[in-house]
Design a protein around this motif. Sequence first.
Motif, PDB file in Angstrom:
ATOM      1  N   ASN A  49     -33.844   9.087  -4.980  1.00  0.00           N
ATOM      2  CA  ASN A  49     -35.234   9.458  -4.710  1.00  0.00           C
ATOM      3  C   ASN A  49     -35.444   9.934  -3.281  1.00  0.00           C
ATOM      4  N   ASN A  50     -34.623   9.427  -2.376  1.00  0.00           N
ATOM      5  CA  ASN A  50     -34.695   9.825  -0.961  1.00  0.00           C
ATOM      6  C   ASN A  50     -33.278  10.112  -0.482  1.00  0.00           C
ATOM      7  N   GLY A  51     -32.755  11.255  -0.883  1.00  0.00           N
ATOM      8  CA  GLY A  51     -31.371  11.584  -0.595  1.00  0.00           C
ATOM      9  C   GLY A  51     -31.061  11.643   0.884  1.00  0.00           C
ATOM     10  N   GLU A  52     -31.998  12.168   1.682  1.00  0.00           N
ATOM     11  CA  GLU A  52     -31.734  12.295   3.113  1.00  0.00           C
ATOM     12  C   GLU A  52     -31.669  10.926   3.781  1.00  0.00           C
TER      13      GLU A  52
ATOM     14  N   PRO B 100     -26.905  11.227  -2.638  1.00  0.00           N
ATOM     15  CA  PRO B 100     -26.921  10.827  -4.052  1.00  0.00           C
ATOM     16  C   PRO B 100     -27.467  11.915  -4.966  1.00  0.00           C
ATOM     17  N   HIS B 101     -27.100  11.817  -6.231  1.00  0.00           N
ATOM     18  CA  HIS B 101     -27.686  12.664  -7.276  1.00  0.00           C
ATOM     19  C   HIS B 101     -28.776  11.881  -7.992  1.00  0.00           C
TER      20      HIS B 101
ATOM     21  N   TYR C 195     -19.773  17.037  -8.281  1.00  0.00           N
ATOM     22  CA  TYR C 195     -20.538  18.221  -8.662  1.00  0.00           C
ATOM     23  C   TYR C 195     -21.328  17.898  -9.925  1.00  0.00           C
ATOM     24  N   GLN C 196     -22.649  17.981  -9.852  1.00  0.00           N
ATOM     25  CA  GLN C 196     -23.510  17.679 -10.985  1.00  0.00           C
ATOM     26  C   GLN C 196     -24.246  18.936 -11.423  1.00  0.00           C
ATOM     27  N   CYS C 197     -24.071  19.313 -12.692  1.00  0.00           N
ATOM     28  CA  CYS C 197     -24.778  20.469 -13.226  1.00  0.00           C
ATOM     29  C   CYS C 197     -26.269  20.170 -13.301  1.00  0.00           C
ATOM     30  N   VAL C 198     -27.094  21.110 -12.888  1.00  0.00           N
ATOM     31  CA  VAL C 198     -28.541  20.906 -12.908  1.00  0.00           C
ATOM     32  C   VAL C 198     -29.139  21.199 -14.273  1.00  0.00           C
ATOM     33  N   GLY C 199     -28.369  21.810 -15.157  1.00  0.00           N
ATOM     34  CA  GLY C 199     -28.886  22.151 -16.476  1.00  0.00           C
ATOM     35  C   GLY C 199     -28.550  21.134 -17.538  1.00  0.00           C
ATOM     36  N   CYS C 200     -27.318  20.608 -17.506  1.00  0.00           N
ATOM     37  CA  CYS C 200     -26.892  19.635 -18.503  1.00  0.00           C
ATOM     38  C   CYS C 200     -26.296  18.419 -17.779  1.00  0.00           C
ATOM     39  N   ASP C 201     -25.636  17.555 -18.509  1.00  0.00           N
ATOM     40  CA  ASP C 201     -25.123  16.303 -17.941  1.00  0.00           C
ATOM     41  C   ASP C 201     -23.693  16.420 -17.418  1.00  0.00           C
ATOM     42  N   THR C 202     -23.144  17.598 -17.392  1.00  0.00           N
ATOM     43  CA  THR C 202     -21.767  17.782 -16.954  1.00  0.00           C
ATOM     44  C   THR C 202     -21.609  17.449 -15.473  1.00  0.00           C
ATOM     45  N   PHE C 203     -20.542  16.708 -15.141  1.00  0.00           N
ATOM     46  CA  PHE C 203     -20.226  16.433 -13.734  1.00  0.00           C
ATOM     47  C   PHE C 203     -18.709  16.420 -13.568  1.00  0.00           C
ATOM     48  N   GLU C 204     -18.284  16.700 -12.341  1.00  0.00           N
ATOM     49  CA  GLU C 204     -16.863  16.694 -12.004  1.00  0.00           C
ATOM     50  C   GLU C 204     -16.688  16.050 -10.628  1.00  0.00           C
ATOM     51  N   CYS C 205     -15.574  15.360 -10.432  1.00  0.00           N
ATOM     52  CA  CYS C 205     -15.277  14.693  -9.164  1.00  0.00           C
ATOM     53  C   CYS C 205     -14.181  15.446  -8.415  1.00  0.00           C
TER      54      CYS C 205
ATOM     55  N   CYS D 227     -21.759  26.367 -14.439  1.00  0.00           N
ATOM     56  CA  CYS D 227     -21.261  25.398 -15.418  1.00  0.00           C
ATOM     57  C   CYS D 227     -20.715  26.125 -16.641  1.00  0.00           C
ATOM     58  N   PRO D 228     -19.484  25.850 -17.057  1.00  0.00           N
ATOM     59  CA  PRO D 228     -18.921  26.537 -18.222  1.00  0.00           C
ATOM     60  C   PRO D 228     -19.580  26.136 -19.537  1.00  0.00           C
ATOM     61  N   ASN D 229     -20.362  25.063 -19.527  1.00  0.00           N
ATOM     62  CA  ASN D 229     -20.998  24.603 -20.764  1.00  0.00           C
ATOM     63  C   ASN D 229     -22.381  25.210 -20.970  1.00  0.00           C
ATOM     64  N   CYS D 230     -23.207  25.244 -19.894  1.00  0.00           N
ATOM     65  CA  CYS D 230     -24.574  25.736 -20.070  1.00  0.00           C
ATOM     66  C   CYS D 230     -24.904  26.943 -19.200  1.00  0.00           C
ATOM     67  N   GLY D 231     -24.081  27.242 -18.186  1.00  0.00           N
ATOM     68  CA  GLY D 231     -24.322  28.413 -17.351  1.00  0.00           C
ATOM     69  C   GLY D 231     -25.185  28.159 -16.134  1.00  0.00           C
ATOM     70  N   TRP D 232     -25.732  26.957 -15.982  1.00  0.00           N
ATOM     71  CA  TRP D 232     -26.541  26.642 -14.801  1.00  0.00           C
ATOM     72  C   TRP D 232     -25.636  26.311 -13.615  1.00  0.00           C
ATOM     73  N   HIS D 233     -26.211  26.203 -12.410  1.00  0.00           N
ATOM     74  CA  HIS D 233     -25.391  25.961 -11.228  1.00  0.00           C
ATOM     75  C   HIS D 233     -25.199  24.454 -10.992  1.00  0.00           C
ATOM     76  N   TYR D 234     -24.340  24.148 -10.027  1.00  0.00           N
ATOM     77  CA  TYR D 234     -24.046  22.756  -9.684  1.00  0.00           C
ATOM     78  C   TYR D 234     -24.744  22.371  -8.375  1.00  0.00           C
ATOM     79  N   ASN D 235     -25.070  21.088  -8.259  1.00  0.00           N
ATOM     80  CA  ASN D 235     -25.399  20.467  -6.978  1.00  0.00           C
ATOM     81  C   ASN D 235     -24.231  19.572  -6.575  1.00  0.00           C
ATOM     82  N   MET D 236     -23.962  19.498  -5.284  1.00  0.00           N
ATOM     83  CA  MET D 236     -22.852  18.674  -4.819  1.00  0.00           C
ATOM     84  C   MET D 236     -23.387  17.456  -4.079  1.00  0.00           C
ATOM     85  N   GLY D 237     -22.926  16.291  -4.454  1.00  0.00           N
ATOM     86  CA  GLY D 237     -23.313  15.040  -3.805  1.00  0.00           C
ATOM     87  C   GLY D 237     -22.091  14.252  -3.400  1.00  0.00           C
TER      88      GLY D 237
END
Length: 555
Positions: free
Chosen positions: A237-240, A250-251, A315-325, A352-362
């Motif tokens: 909720n307060n990433g900074e 955090p994501h 890396y957390q996809c903003v469109g779906c639940d896909t994430f990678e470490c 994201c190869p699953n939904c096409g949306w971009h990733y956020n990195m945390g």
Amino acid sequence: MTLTPNEKTLDPPEGFTVLQEGKARILQRENDVFYNKAQVVNRDLSLSVMRQFQKVRAKEHAETKRAPKNRRLKGDMCHDEPETGDDDKKEPRGKKDGEAEAGGDDETPREKPPLKPVRILEGMAASGLRAIRYARELDDVGCVVANDLDPTAIASIARNVEFNAAHSAEAANRVRVVVPSAGDVRMLMMQHEKMFDAVDLDPYGTPSTLLDGAVQTVADGGLLLVTATDMAVLCGNNGEVCWTKYGAYPHRAKYCHEQAVRILLGSIDAAAGKYKRHIVPVMSVSVDFYIRCFVRVYTSAQQAKLAPTKVSYVYQCVGCDTFECQPVGKAVTKGNSTKFQAGSGPVVPRECPNCGWHYNMGGPFWTEPIHDMEWVDAIKKQVEENKAMYPGYDKIHALLTTVSEELPDVPLHYDIHSMSHCLRVTPPPMALFRSAVINAGYRVSPAHCNPLAVKTDAPAKVLWDILRCWVKEHPVKPIPEKTPGVVILSKEPELVANWTRVHGAFTKAQREGVTRFPSNPEENWGPKMRAGRPVPGGGLEKQGMTKKQRTEASK
């Protein structure tokens, strides 16, 4: 809990009430000293881990042939011990006067000293309830330093120690090891390097400012117990704010509570690394409104260098639940030489190869195991055999049962309802989904911090394929706009799901009839107000005073 024979609770002084938990009793007067009944789970869990730590500590001491290398600075906290300096003072290397030359066979090896009783520091003791429980319910305790900065709390600790001692000779003998200490715990820890075998920090809020001292005051191989209640910060909720306190971003994701545990572990290890030390988690959990980490601290410059290999960016996809470490660093070994390098990346494409949306990195988050399964199994067995010793048995037993089922080497988890919501489909039964994952050749388990969690080593693509097969059997209504779910369903599954139910899809808790997430025993089971504030419906508020009047009266 079975109390000492003939130990009847004494009448409290006028104006006080008696609160009993385990063998400890404390005197409480409204909200003058902080007390939270919901933390009985925290205290019970701490006692169970402490008992296991004492067993492992005694076993390690018996099996180690040489004397331990702990060197403790002189301190005056544990005044009941005759010696507070170095545990083992080495003899000078030179020969003593009159000593004849001796061969190697005649040299006498240094005798290993006996194992000393455990020394415990509770940094924010408040009423002293936890410290008194340690003293009264643990064996072989040499000293329990109950520290607090609030003078009211120090007076309360002394009063509660005296009240417990008055109940019986056995109680008096045990609580005599409790040493009240008034002061800033950060200063205390800095002045007592490697003094304590166990350090318990349960602050009101964040422990971030305490970690630097904590990793210095705990003995080599000692146990560090840390609580964090600032879950809004750790859960994204307060990433900074999380970045400034813990050094990780955090994501806001469904795995946020496990993420919180891993952020705290990474922060503790980063603090330890400054002093050529490293941590080994034995158990780390998310419970109710807080997280609790139990780690052992060791000194090793070589192991401290491995710190970047134990944390990862996520890396957390903003469109779906896909994430990678993506690990921050890596260790490359060639022969007898080990070199440390930056981690290779990125592990994900731009989209994201699953939904096409971009990733956020945390991150970075701790991605090594957060539990030692041998410890968890031993603690669970000990708790089951001594049910009467734990007032919060139902909750800690359920927690330990779920933790014992987790895949220890899989960081973070997916949420089956969140993934199904992305596709606008009714989620499959949990046992059926787990069966499909197992039949696809992967491991799967629940997670202790989320009843809907799927912790698996299967890639996200496999999980989406299984859900695509589920949608084919349970069609959804067409969605006119382009959404991540529409893009995912527009692709044909490469894996055909096998829905045959398998034994491993059912949890141990289900097979044993254990409730994994029991309901809270009463209303308002959660965080409580700071000490000193008027209790609603009592104290100053009973007199009908306004907030301004209460402020003036408290001066």
